[in-house]
Design a protein around this motif. Structure first.
Motif, PDB file in Angstrom:
ATOM      1  N   GLU A 140       0.842  -1.158   0.000  1.00 20.25           N
ATOM      2  CA  GLU A 140       0.000   0.000   0.000  1.00 20.25           C
ATOM      3  C   GLU A 140       0.894   1.230   0.000  1.00 20.25           C
ATOM      4  N   HIS A 166      -2.897   3.816   0.200  1.00 21.48           N
ATOM      5  CA  HIS A 166      -3.262   4.174   1.566  1.00 21.48           C
ATOM      6  C   HIS A 166      -3.480   5.680   1.613  1.00 21.48           C
ATOM      7  N   HIS A 176      -8.987   3.106   2.920  1.00 22.19           N
ATOM      8  CA  HIS A 176      -9.209   3.825   4.194  1.00 22.19           C
ATOM      9  C   HIS A 176     -10.058   5.084   3.971  1.00 22.19           C
TER      10      HIS A 176
HETATM   11 ZN    ZN Z   1      -2.946   1.647   5.327  1.00 16.11          ZN
END
Ligand code: ZN
Length: 416
Positions: free
Chosen positions: A167, A206, A235
């Motif tokens: 990520e 991310h 996220h």
């Molecule tokens: Zn992450």
């Protein structure tokens, strides 16, 4: 007794379950041959074979759904943001099985120094030997990304397990603060590597709490020839501002080739941002269901930072939050089961290019979950093998039983 006689039956029949493929098919009987689904029909199978050849699983009163895909799991452990003692442990097979997950994509995270790509490949292969399906991302938070061969494109083309990059951290105080050009080049390498190998070539991004949010991704889509489908920003439910920006991002072009990924282990304070509730609000806001996925961030650290971005505490992500949140979407927020399960079946199978995964149909992999009347996980089958049955774990990872015994022993030293 010969070794062969002790092995489980090659043929299995799941009888009388209501099948969600994910679309509802009604009550069916499903024949499994080895690691594949052989046939789905309304009529009973009359094979006339003994229990040593064909094992019957009673699916009556239950719902049968595809095995779940968790596209972002720190299978090696993650974390370390609070020093060496805050490195989270490796995942164990049963942590995955308990969540109904039959396919995981493993990744490195903040720590791409003491956690290595070689270690990640080995762990993924180990989990696959234990019975589930695994893939990995090459890279970590930092840019230049750590790789196995020295190049993102080589890793994707030459290493079977690698389906993309991730990520990679953007808009986060822990990121390498990469530039537009750096991310564009990484994504371009993922795209061409994916083309050459017939893989997804996606970049799992991310996103942190920073104000730049999705801006670099949006610029790459606007200013380069790279299509949006190569990005899986994750996220996005970590704060309400990012969540709104992600909803707007996912709706562009009618959602075609646009994906956003919500994290089920999220530590967000706002209950409206938990995956179950967030799925409902995304659908109400007009985001197509096919643009939304969930992943658990399992075994990763859930560090808590102060307003000044100083570390103040740590938790560990759990894979079983993945279906917990889908269940909440269905039970608490009224999302139909056949829609809700797409976020952990067809959608990730599509953008990760995993043929035979996330669907119940003849020829598909026999990755299946039986849900009881309360949507509890009752039976988990991975590649035709029963990993959990009657709510009981049937298969443990190689050292798990030893570790459970050791834990029992340690408990005797605890003061009552
Ligand atoms: Zn992450």
């Amino acid at each position: 007794m010969s070794l062969a006689a002790a092995r489980p039956a090659v043929l299995k029949i799941i009888e009388g379950a209501e099948v969600f493929a994910p679309e509802p098919m009604g009550v069916k009987n499903v024949l499994i041959a080895g690691d594949r689904i052989a046939c789905i029909q309304s009529e009973p199978f009359a094979l006339g074979l003994g229990a040593d050849v064909v094992e019957i699983v009673d699916g009556r009163g239950k719902r049968l759904v595809p095995g779940f895909i968790d596209g972002h799991v720190h299978i090696l452990g993650g974390g370390g943001e609070g020093g060496y003692a805050s490195r989270t442990p490796e995942i164990m097979l049963s942590d995955i099985i308990m969540g109904g997950v039959t396919t995981v994509v493993g990744c490195l995270g903040t720590d791409g120094i003491t956690r290595t790509m070689a270690n990640l490949v080995a762990k993924a292969r180990g989990l696959e030997a234990e019975g589930i399906t695994t893939r990995i991302y090459t890279g970590a938070y930092q840019v230049p990304v750590p790789t196995l061969t020295g190049s993102v494109m080589d890793d994707i083309v030459l290493i079977d397990k690698v389906v993309g990059v991730g990520e990679v951290a953007l808009s986060d105080h822990r990121s390498s603060q990469p530039t537009f050009e750096e991310i564009a080049r990484i994504t371009a390498a993922a795209r061409v590597g994916g083309m050459l190998s017939g893989k997804a070539g996606v970049v799992n991004v991310h996103l942190g709490d920073g104000e730049r949010m999705l801006s670099i991704i949006e610029r790459i889509i606007a200013e380069t020839e790279i299509p949006a489908r190569h990005f899986v920003p994750t996220h996005v439910n970590r704060n309400s501002r990012l969540f709104r920006a992600a909803a707007a991002y996912a709706k562009q072009d009618g959602g075609r080739g646009r994906y956003i990924d919500l994290t089920s282990s999220s530590a967000a304070d706002d209950p409206g941002l938990s995956c179950g509730a967030a799925l409902k609000s995304l659908l109400e806001a007009g985001v197509p269901i096919g643009s939304i996925s969930f992943s658990s961030d399992g075994q990763g650290s859930l560090p808590v930072f102060s307003q000044a971005n100083e570390y103040i505490g740590l938790g560990v992500g759990k894979v079983d939050t993945l279906f917990d949140e889908v269940r909440k979407a269905v039970r608490d927020h009224g999302v139909p089961l056949q829609e809700a399960i797409r976020v952990i079946t067809t959608t990730p199978a599509g953008y990760l290019k995993l043929p035979g995964k996330g669907v119940i149909q003849a020829g598909a992999d026999a990755d299946l979950v039986l849900l009881d009347a309360g949507l509890g996980i009752h039976t988990v089958m991975a590649m035709g093998q029963i990993m959990m049955g009657e709510g009981e774990i049937k298969r443990f990872g190689t050292f798990e039983r030893d570790m459970l015994d050791a834990l029992e022993k340690k408990k005797t030293f605890l003061k009552k």
